[in-house]
Design a protein around this motif. Structure first.
Motif, short mmCIF file in Angstrom:
data_model
loop_
_atom_site.label_atom_id
_atom_site.label_comp_id
_atom_site.label_asym_id
_atom_site.label_seq_id
_atom_site.Cartn_x
_atom_site.Cartn_y
_atom_site.Cartn_z
N ASN A 49 0.84 -1.19 0.00
CA ASN A 49 0.00 0.00 0.00
C ASN A 49 0.88 1.24 0.00
OD1 ASN A 49 0.66 0.79 2.68
ND2 ASN A 49 -1.02 -0.40 3.51
N LEU A 50 0.31 2.34 -0.41
CA LEU A 50 1.08 3.58 -0.59
C LEU A 50 1.65 4.09 0.73
CD1 LEU A 50 -1.17 5.32 -3.22
CD2 LEU A 50 1.07 4.29 -3.59
N GLU A 51 0.94 3.87 1.80
CA GLU A 51 1.43 4.32 3.10
C GLU A 51 2.74 3.60 3.44
OE1 GLU A 51 -0.92 5.68 7.09
OE2 GLU A 51 -1.82 4.21 5.78
N GLU A 52 2.78 2.30 3.21
CA GLU A 52 4.01 1.53 3.46
C GLU A 52 5.11 1.93 2.50
OE1 GLU A 52 5.26 -1.00 5.58
OE2 GLU A 52 3.66 -0.15 6.79
N LYS A 53 4.75 2.15 1.26
CA LYS A 53 5.73 2.45 0.22
C LYS A 53 6.50 3.74 0.52
CE LYS A 53 5.86 3.07 -4.82
NZ LYS A 53 5.03 3.09 -6.05
N TYR A 54 5.83 4.75 1.06
CA TYR A 54 6.44 6.07 1.24
C TYR A 54 6.67 6.46 2.69
CZ TYR A 54 5.41 6.68 -3.70
OH TYR A 54 5.35 6.53 -5.05
N LYS A 55 6.46 5.55 3.63
CA LYS A 55 6.47 5.91 5.05
C LYS A 55 7.75 6.59 5.54
CE LYS A 55 8.14 1.50 6.67
NZ LYS A 55 7.88 0.30 7.41
N ASN A 70 -5.27 19.35 9.92
CA ASN A 70 -6.37 20.01 9.22
C ASN A 70 -7.53 19.02 9.06
OD1 ASN A 70 -5.35 22.81 8.37
ND2 ASN A 70 -3.60 21.44 8.01
N ASP A 71 -8.55 19.42 8.34
CA ASP A 71 -9.74 18.58 8.21
C ASP A 71 -9.72 17.65 6.99
OD1 ASP A 71 -10.02 20.51 6.28
OD2 ASP A 71 -12.09 21.01 6.76
N CYS A 72 -8.58 17.49 6.37
CA CYS A 72 -8.47 16.69 5.13
C CYS A 72 -9.00 15.25 5.28
CB CYS A 72 -7.02 16.66 4.64
SG CYS A 72 -6.32 18.30 4.42
N PRO A 73 -8.67 14.54 6.38
CA PRO A 73 -9.16 13.16 6.50
C PRO A 73 -10.67 13.03 6.60
CG PRO A 73 -7.29 13.52 7.98
CD PRO A 73 -7.70 14.87 7.44
N SER A 74 -11.37 14.15 6.79
CA SER A 74 -12.84 14.10 6.81
C SER A 74 -13.39 13.75 5.43
CB SER A 74 -13.41 15.45 7.24
OG SER A 74 -12.96 15.79 8.53
N CYS A 75 -12.68 14.14 4.38
CA CYS A 75 -13.17 13.94 3.02
C CYS A 75 -12.27 13.08 2.14
CB CYS A 75 -13.37 15.29 2.34
SG CYS A 75 -14.58 16.34 3.15
N HIS A 76 -11.03 12.88 2.54
CA HIS A 76 -10.07 12.18 1.68
C HIS A 76 -9.36 11.06 2.43
CE1 HIS A 76 -10.30 15.48 -1.28
NE2 HIS A 76 -10.22 16.30 -0.24
N MET A 77 -9.03 10.00 1.69
CA MET A 77 -8.18 8.93 2.19
C MET A 77 -7.09 8.70 1.15
SD MET A 77 -10.82 6.18 3.84
CE MET A 77 -9.54 5.22 4.63
N ILE A 78 -6.07 7.97 1.54
CA ILE A 78 -4.94 7.76 0.63
C ILE A 78 -5.35 6.99 -0.61
CG2 ILE A 78 -2.70 6.61 0.36
CD1 ILE A 78 -2.06 7.37 3.23
N GLU A 79 -6.03 5.87 -0.45
CA GLU A 79 -6.31 5.02 -1.60
C GLU A 79 -7.80 4.77 -1.84
OE1 GLU A 79 -3.33 1.87 -2.55
OE2 GLU A 79 -2.79 2.14 -0.44
N ARG A 80 -8.66 5.47 -1.11
CA ARG A 80 -10.09 5.23 -1.26
C ARG A 80 -10.86 6.54 -1.27
NH1 ARG A 80 -13.54 2.07 3.14
NH2 ARG A 80 -13.05 4.01 4.14
N GLY A 84 -14.43 13.36 -1.17
CA GLY A 84 -13.57 13.83 -2.25
C GLY A 84 -12.75 12.68 -2.80
N PRO A 85 -11.96 12.93 -3.82
CA PRO A 85 -11.14 11.86 -4.42
C PRO A 85 -10.06 11.38 -3.45
CG PRO A 85 -10.44 13.98 -5.25
CD PRO A 85 -11.68 14.24 -4.43
N SER A 86 -9.59 10.16 -3.68
CA SER A 86 -8.46 9.68 -2.90
C SER A 86 -7.22 10.45 -3.32
CB SER A 86 -8.24 8.18 -3.13
OG SER A 86 -7.71 7.95 -4.42
N TYR A 87 -6.24 10.51 -2.43
CA TYR A 87 -4.99 11.18 -2.78
C TYR A 87 -4.33 10.48 -3.97
CZ TYR A 87 -5.50 13.22 1.92
OH TYR A 87 -5.96 13.85 3.03
N ALA A 88 -4.44 9.16 -4.03
CA ALA A 88 -3.85 8.41 -5.15
C ALA A 88 -4.50 8.79 -6.47
CB ALA A 88 -3.98 6.91 -4.90
#
Length: 144
Positions: A49-55, A70-80, A84-88
């Motif tokens: 997963n991307l979290e492991e890849k770039y940790k 900030n409030d980013c995790p309210s609407c976004h996740m790394i791969e899902r 809002g869209p995933s960061y990936a």
């Protein structure tokens, strides 16, 4: 004659039993080895997963820190996708160039709607331009 017939019959039955059980003496034949052992199939590479890849990447570490503040995790996740869209997905859409970093940081600060649907991303006017750029660099790092 009866004794020889019984002895021959016993030898034939014993030989058939030995052949059907894999031969005598506990050895195995070559055909037995290939038919009873399935061919080894190579395992597909494990998807990291991307979290492991770039940790350990400093951009990742700083970005995670800022996102959590900030409030980013309210609407976004790394791969899902959530709201809002995933960061990936963002990283897949935009090349990691300084022009894109500036443009996306501006959208984070001012807010935006229409790029990913009709749900607006709220403005973050209290966010510094440098922090917004660090957050965008983090997001653009997350390519699959």
């Amino acid at each position: 004659m009866k004794l020889n017939f019984k002895l021959n019959l016993s030898l034939i039955a014993g030989a058939m039993l030995a052949v059907s059980c894999g031969g005598s003496g506990g050895g195995s034949s070559e055909s037995e080895t290939t038919s009873s052992t399935p061919a080894a199939t190579p395992e597909p590479p494990k998807e990291v997963n991307l979290e492991e890849k770039y940790k350990d990447d400093p951009v990742f570490i700083r970005g995670v820190e800022l996102m959590k503040q900030n409030d980013c995790p309210s609407c976004h996740m790394i791969e899902r996708k959530i709201v809002g869209p995933s960061y990936a997905d963002v990283a897949a859409k935009y090349e990691s160039t300084e022009e894109n970093v500036e443009m996306l940081a501006g959208r984070v600060i001012a807010g935006n709607v229409g790029e990913w649907g009709e749900i607006p991303m709220p403005a973050h006017p209290a966010l510094s331009e440098d922090d917004a750029k660090d957050m965008v660099r983090y997001v653009l790092l997350l390519k699959k």
